[in-house]
Design a protein around this motif. Sequence first.
Motif, short mmCIF file in Angstrom:
data_model
loop_
_atom_site.label_atom_id
_atom_site.label_comp_id
_atom_site.label_asym_id
_atom_site.label_seq_id
_atom_site.Cartn_x
_atom_site.Cartn_y
_atom_site.Cartn_z
N PHE A 100 1.23 -1.17 -0.49
CA PHE A 100 -0.08 -0.11 -0.35
C PHE A 100 1.06 1.51 0.60
O PHE A 100 0.37 2.33 -0.52
CB PHE A 100 -0.70 -0.10 1.62
N ALA A 101 1.93 1.01 1.32
CA ALA A 101 2.99 2.49 1.04
C ALA A 101 3.71 2.89 -0.62
O ALA A 101 3.01 4.28 -0.83
CB ALA A 101 3.49 2.32 2.00
N LEU A 102 3.84 1.81 -1.37
CA LEU A 102 4.43 1.94 -1.83
C LEU A 102 3.33 2.73 -3.44
O LEU A 102 4.16 3.61 -4.16
CB LEU A 102 4.93 0.40 -3.33
N ILE A 103 2.47 2.44 -3.35
CA ILE A 103 0.93 2.16 -4.44
C ILE A 103 0.71 3.72 -4.28
O ILE A 103 0.73 4.79 -5.04
CB ILE A 103 0.15 1.34 -4.61
N ALA A 104 0.09 4.43 -2.62
CA ALA A 104 -0.43 5.64 -2.19
C ALA A 104 1.06 6.40 -2.72
O ALA A 104 0.70 7.08 -2.90
CB ALA A 104 -0.32 4.79 -0.72
N LEU B 297 0.51 9.60 -4.94
CA LEU B 297 0.91 11.08 -4.72
C LEU B 297 1.77 11.78 -5.13
O LEU B 297 2.12 13.00 -5.72
CB LEU B 297 1.58 11.04 -2.99
N PHE B 298 3.15 11.27 -5.33
CA PHE B 298 4.21 11.63 -6.14
C PHE B 298 4.01 11.95 -7.41
O PHE B 298 3.70 13.27 -7.42
CB PHE B 298 5.22 10.27 -6.96
N PHE B 299 2.65 11.85 -7.92
CA PHE B 299 1.83 11.96 -9.80
C PHE B 299 0.80 13.12 -9.34
O PHE B 299 0.58 13.55 -10.05
CB PHE B 299 2.02 9.95 -10.43
N ILE C 236 4.43 17.84 -1.74
CA ILE C 236 3.32 16.56 -2.13
C ILE C 236 4.33 15.47 -2.73
O ILE C 236 4.21 14.64 -2.50
CB ILE C 236 1.97 16.82 -3.21
N GLU C 237 4.60 15.70 -3.99
CA GLU C 237 5.79 15.15 -4.70
C GLU C 237 6.68 13.79 -4.09
O GLU C 237 7.32 12.99 -3.76
CB GLU C 237 6.49 16.08 -5.40
N TRP C 238 7.54 15.28 -3.09
CA TRP C 238 8.14 14.57 -2.37
C TRP C 238 7.78 14.12 -0.72
O TRP C 238 9.20 12.68 -0.74
CB TRP C 238 9.69 15.23 -2.13
N LEU C 239 7.07 14.33 -0.66
CA LEU C 239 5.94 13.86 0.73
C LEU C 239 5.55 11.83 -0.13
O LEU C 239 6.68 11.08 0.97
CB LEU C 239 4.87 14.17 0.54
N GLY C 240 5.34 12.18 -1.17
CA GLY C 240 5.12 10.89 -1.92
C GLY C 240 6.26 9.93 -2.17
O GLY C 240 6.15 8.54 -1.49
N PHE C 241 7.16 10.43 -2.72
CA PHE C 241 8.95 9.76 -2.55
C PHE C 241 8.92 8.93 -1.33
O PHE C 241 9.71 7.82 -1.55
CB PHE C 241 9.60 10.60 -3.62
#
Length: 244
Positions: free
Chosen positions: A134-138, A142-144, A189-194
């Motif tokens: 889930f962490a990878l997909i979520a 978020l990154f995109f 948001i991008e780098w939070l997602g990454f």
Amino acid sequence: MGSAMSQWFSWLVLAFAVIVFPTLFFVVAPYGRHARAGWGPSMPAKLGWVLMEAPSFFLFAIAWWLNPAFGTLTVSLLGAAYLLHYGQRTFIYTARMRADGKVKPVLTVAMAIVFNVLNGWGNGSQLMDRPIDFALIAGLALFFLGFGINVHSDAVLRSLRAPGEGGYKVPTGGLHHFVASPNYFGEVIEWLGFAIAAQTLAGWAFFAFTCANLVPRARSNWAWYRKQFADYPASRRALIPFVW
Ligand code: NDP
């Protein structure tokens, strides 16, 4: 996990974040709308952006390629995401930016190069093979989302100037309707997602530094707009829609 050296790079990035965050509330980085004299020699802004962002692209790519987990699915996905952002920033954003006649202090370029060397290398070498959870997909989602917001918001700003123009207008469109710096909002948001997706020290250090850098600057941009334009919409926040 990456080498011990790359872990140290990330601790340094975190230390920079701790120093930079309070400092930037008092000393606004002297580039773009906040450019001013007294910061030493300058160079063409476009060249400065390419020089400072290139290490993020190339050093990350080398560290990613040398990573023992290179070629695994998760490391491929995360590496492609990182290179998409920095390929866009280094080559496309800079080629299209409306910066005729604009300059940038060499000092800000040099500081950004040091940061991008540590950050690019740290992020490329610490990527590890992870389950598709889930962490990878979520995190990637978020990154995109952040990438889309960042690229769109920068495109709106670019459209405010005709080629050769250098002045400022009140932006409208997309998240510009809600905040003064939606491009920074997208970047955060991008780098939070990454970081959520990669789960590396380097990913979290980069997210911390991005916030340390862009939160105070978003506040300065917001204050600048309000001072500059009497008709600046009162409901617009600095960085986070409806919140701050
Ligand atoms: P700005 O929003 O200050 O400027 C982006 C571009 O739009 C510049 O060319 C600027 O011109 C122009 N511009 C800005 N506002 C207006 C306006 N009201 N009217 C007309 N033109 C305008 O962003 P930054 O230059 O600080 O950052 C550029 C990109 O780099 C962003 O996407 C940001 O997220 C990213 N970035 C990421 C960082 C990180 O830590 N991860 C750190 C810094 C930036 P001018 O330069 O002449 O002001």
